[in-house]
Motif scaffolding. Structure first.
Motif, PDB file in Angstrom:
ATOM      1  N   GLU A   1     -13.423  42.012  13.060  1.00  0.00           N
ATOM      2  CA  GLU A   1     -13.083  42.901  11.932  1.00  0.00           C
ATOM      3  C   GLU A   1     -13.359  42.216  10.592  1.00  0.00           C
ATOM      4  O   GLU A   1     -13.664  42.876   9.599  1.00  0.00           O
ATOM      5  CB  GLU A   1     -11.600  43.308  11.987  1.00  0.00           C
ATOM      6  N   ALA A   2     -13.238  40.907  10.566  1.00  0.00           N
ATOM      7  CA  ALA A   2     -13.436  40.175   9.310  1.00  0.00           C
ATOM      8  C   ALA A   2     -14.916  39.979   8.995  1.00  0.00           C
ATOM      9  O   ALA A   2     -15.268  39.443   7.934  1.00  0.00           O
ATOM     10  CB  ALA A   2     -12.737  38.823   9.379  1.00  0.00           C
ATOM     11  N   ASN A   3     -15.797  40.407   9.904  1.00  0.00           N
ATOM     12  CA  ASN A   3     -17.246  40.300   9.680  1.00  0.00           C
ATOM     13  C   ASN A   3     -17.713  38.882   9.392  1.00  0.00           C
ATOM     14  O   ASN A   3     -18.595  38.668   8.560  1.00  0.00           O
ATOM     15  CB  ASN A   3     -17.677  41.195   8.514  1.00  0.00           C
ATOM     16  N   VAL A   4     -17.133  37.915  10.067  1.00  0.00           N
ATOM     17  CA  VAL A   4     -17.559  36.528   9.861  1.00  0.00           C
ATOM     18  C   VAL A   4     -18.907  36.299  10.547  1.00  0.00           C
ATOM     19  O   VAL A   4     -19.246  36.993  11.514  1.00  0.00           O
ATOM     20  CB  VAL A   4     -16.510  35.527  10.414  1.00  0.00           C
ATOM     21  N   GLY A   5     -19.654  35.322  10.071  1.00  0.00           N
ATOM     22  CA  GLY A   5     -20.964  35.033  10.651  1.00  0.00           C
ATOM     23  C   GLY A   5     -20.835  34.266  11.954  1.00  0.00           C
ATOM     24  O   GLY A   5     -21.730  34.279  12.807  1.00  0.00           O
ATOM     25  N   SER A   6     -19.725  33.557  12.096  1.00  0.00           N
ATOM     26  CA  SER A   6     -19.501  32.862  13.357  1.00  0.00           C
ATOM     27  C   SER A   6     -18.006  32.665  13.574  1.00  0.00           C
ATOM     28  O   SER A   6     -17.223  32.638  12.632  1.00  0.00           O
ATOM     29  CB  SER A   6     -20.235  31.525  13.401  1.00  0.00           C
ATOM     30  N   THR A   7     -17.671  32.543  14.848  1.00  0.00           N
ATOM     31  CA  THR A   7     -16.294  32.231  15.216  1.00  0.00           C
ATOM     32  C   THR A   7     -16.400  31.164  16.306  1.00  0.00           C
ATOM     33  O   THR A   7     -17.324  30.347  16.223  1.00  0.00           O
ATOM     34  CB  THR A   7     -15.519  33.514  15.641  1.00  0.00           C
ATOM     35  N   GLY A   8     -15.532  31.142  17.293  1.00  0.00           N
ATOM     36  CA  GLY A   8     -15.702  30.096  18.300  1.00  0.00           C
ATOM     37  C   GLY A   8     -14.499  29.932  19.189  1.00  0.00           C
ATOM     38  O   GLY A   8     -13.717  30.857  19.391  1.00  0.00           O
ATOM     39  N   VAL A   9     -14.367  28.715  19.687  1.00  0.00           N
ATOM     40  CA  VAL A   9     -13.326  28.389  20.673  1.00  0.00           C
ATOM     41  C   VAL A   9     -12.707  27.046  20.272  1.00  0.00           C
ATOM     42  O   VAL A   9     -13.420  26.139  19.843  1.00  0.00           O
ATOM     43  CB  VAL A   9     -13.951  28.273  22.086  1.00  0.00           C
ATOM     44  N   THR A  10     -11.399  26.958  20.432  1.00  0.00           N
ATOM     45  CA  THR A  10     -10.685  25.713  20.133  1.00  0.00           C
ATOM     46  C   THR A  10      -9.821  25.316  21.324  1.00  0.00           C
ATOM     47  O   THR A  10      -9.133  26.156  21.899  1.00  0.00           O
ATOM     48  CB  THR A  10      -9.743  25.905  18.909  1.00  0.00           C
ATOM     49  N   VAL A  11      -9.850  24.037  21.662  1.00  0.00           N
ATOM     50  CA  VAL A  11      -8.867  23.483  22.595  1.00  0.00           C
ATOM     51  C   VAL A  11      -7.979  22.550  21.775  1.00  0.00           C
ATOM     52  O   VAL A  11      -8.492  21.721  21.003  1.00  0.00           O
ATOM     53  CB  VAL A  11      -9.531  22.721  23.759  1.00  0.00           C
ATOM     54  N   HIS A  12      -6.681  22.724  21.902  1.00  0.00           N
ATOM     55  CA  HIS A  12      -5.773  21.942  21.054  1.00  0.00           C
ATOM     56  C   HIS A  12      -4.488  21.600  21.787  1.00  0.00           C
ATOM     57  O   HIS A  12      -4.103  22.275  22.753  1.00  0.00           O
ATOM     58  CB  HIS A  12      -5.455  22.722  19.765  1.00  0.00           C
ATOM     59  N   TYR A  13      -3.822  20.549  21.297  1.00  0.00           N
ATOM     60  CA  TYR A  13      -2.486  20.237  21.787  1.00  0.00           C
ATOM     61  C   TYR A  13      -1.533  21.291  21.249  1.00  0.00           C
ATOM     62  O   TYR A  13      -1.743  21.841  20.174  1.00  0.00           O
ATOM     63  CB  TYR A  13      -2.024  18.859  21.287  1.00  0.00           C
ATOM     64  N   ILE A  14      -0.484  21.504  22.001  1.00  0.00           N
ATOM     65  CA  ILE A  14       0.529  22.479  21.608  1.00  0.00           C
ATOM     66  C   ILE A  14       1.592  21.806  20.747  1.00  0.00           C
ATOM     67  O   ILE A  14       1.997  20.677  21.031  1.00  0.00           O
ATOM     68  CB  ILE A  14       1.174  23.033  22.913  1.00  0.00           C
TER      69      ILE A  14
END
Ligand code: GRF
Length: 189
Positions: free
Chosen positions: A126-139
Motif C-alpha cells: 500500500e505504501a508503494n515502496v520500491g522494495s521491501t524484504g525479509v528480516t530475521v531478528h532476536y526477540i
C-alpha cells in the motif's frame, strides 16, 4: 557433537516450519512445535515430519505469565535451547524471554524497522515502496523490535499484485531463515 534442540512456535500455515524441516543437515533437532491455534495448518505439517505438537490456548491460563510458565515447563522437559518463531502471533513475555536470552528468533516479512506488526507485506504494498524484504531478528519485548541478525531485500515490481509480492517474499523467507538458523546454531551450540 550432539545437535542442539529447538522448538518452533507457529500458528499459521507453517511454510517456514516446513522450510526449516526440509533443510539438509540442519544443525539442530526440532523436537517440538508449539501452536496456540488448534486446527492451524502447521499442525498437519508437524505430523508429517513426526514433530510432537504442544497445543496451548492462552485463554485457558488466565494471564500471559501463567500461560508462559506452562510453555516453559514443556520446553525444559524437552531440553530445548532454541526457539524459532515462525508466524507466532503473540508478543513473547518476560517469563520466556528471561529464560532464553538471545535464543529466541523471529522472521518478519519486511525490512525492519519498516512495517512492523500485522500484514507487513500489505503495508509495504500500500505504501508503494520500491522494495521491501525479509528480516530475521532476536526477540525482545516489543513488536518486531529486537536486534536484527540478517535482512534480504525484495524488489517490488510496478505490476506486482500483492499475491505475487507475497510469493517472492516467502521464497526469500524459506531460504534466509534456515540459513540464519544454521549459522547461529553453529556458533552457539
Ligand atoms: C511469515 O510471513 C513470517 O514472516 C511471519 O508470519 C508468516 C508465517 O507464514 N512472521 P508461515 O506460517 O510460515 O507460512
Amino acid at each position: 557433537m550432539t545437535n542442539a534442540r529447538a522448538a518452533v512456535f507457529a500458528s499459521g500455515t507453517g511454510s517456514n516450519f516446513r522450510a526449516i524441516m526440509e533443510t539438509d543437515n540442519l544443525l539442530c533437532d526440532v523436537v517440538l512445535l508449539v501452536c496456540d491455534k488448534p486446527g492451524a495448518a502447521v499442525m498437519e505439517k508437524a505430523e508429517k515430519f513426526g514433530v510432537p505438537t504442544f497445543i496451548v490456548n492462552p485463554k485457558d491460563y488466565g494471564s500471559k505469565a501463567n500461560y508462559e510458565r506452562v510453555l516453559l515447563e514443556k520446553l525444559h522437559e524437552t531440553d530445548v535451547t532454541w526457539i524459532f518463531l515462525a508466524g507466532y502471533m503473540r508478543i513473547v513475555g518476560p517469563t520466556l524471554l528471561g529464560e532464553f536470552p538471545a535464543r529466541i528468533i523471529n522472521i518478519h516479512p519486511s525490512l525492519l524497522p519498516d512495517f512492523p506488526g500485522l500484514d507487513a507485506i500489505g503495508q509495504a504494498y500500500e505504501a508503494n515502496v520500491g522494495s521491501t524484504g525479509v528480516t530475521v531478528h532476536y526477540i525482545d519485548d516489543g513488536i518486531d523490535t529486537g536486534p536484527i541478525i540478517a535482512q534480504e531485500e525484495v524488489p517490488v515490481n510496478l505490476d506486482d499484485t500483492k499475491e505475487q509480492l507475497t510469493e517472492r517474499i516467502q521464497q526469500v523467507e524459506h531460504k534466509l531463515y534456515p540459513q540464519v538458523i544454521q549459522e547461529l546454531v553453529k556458533e552457539n551450540r
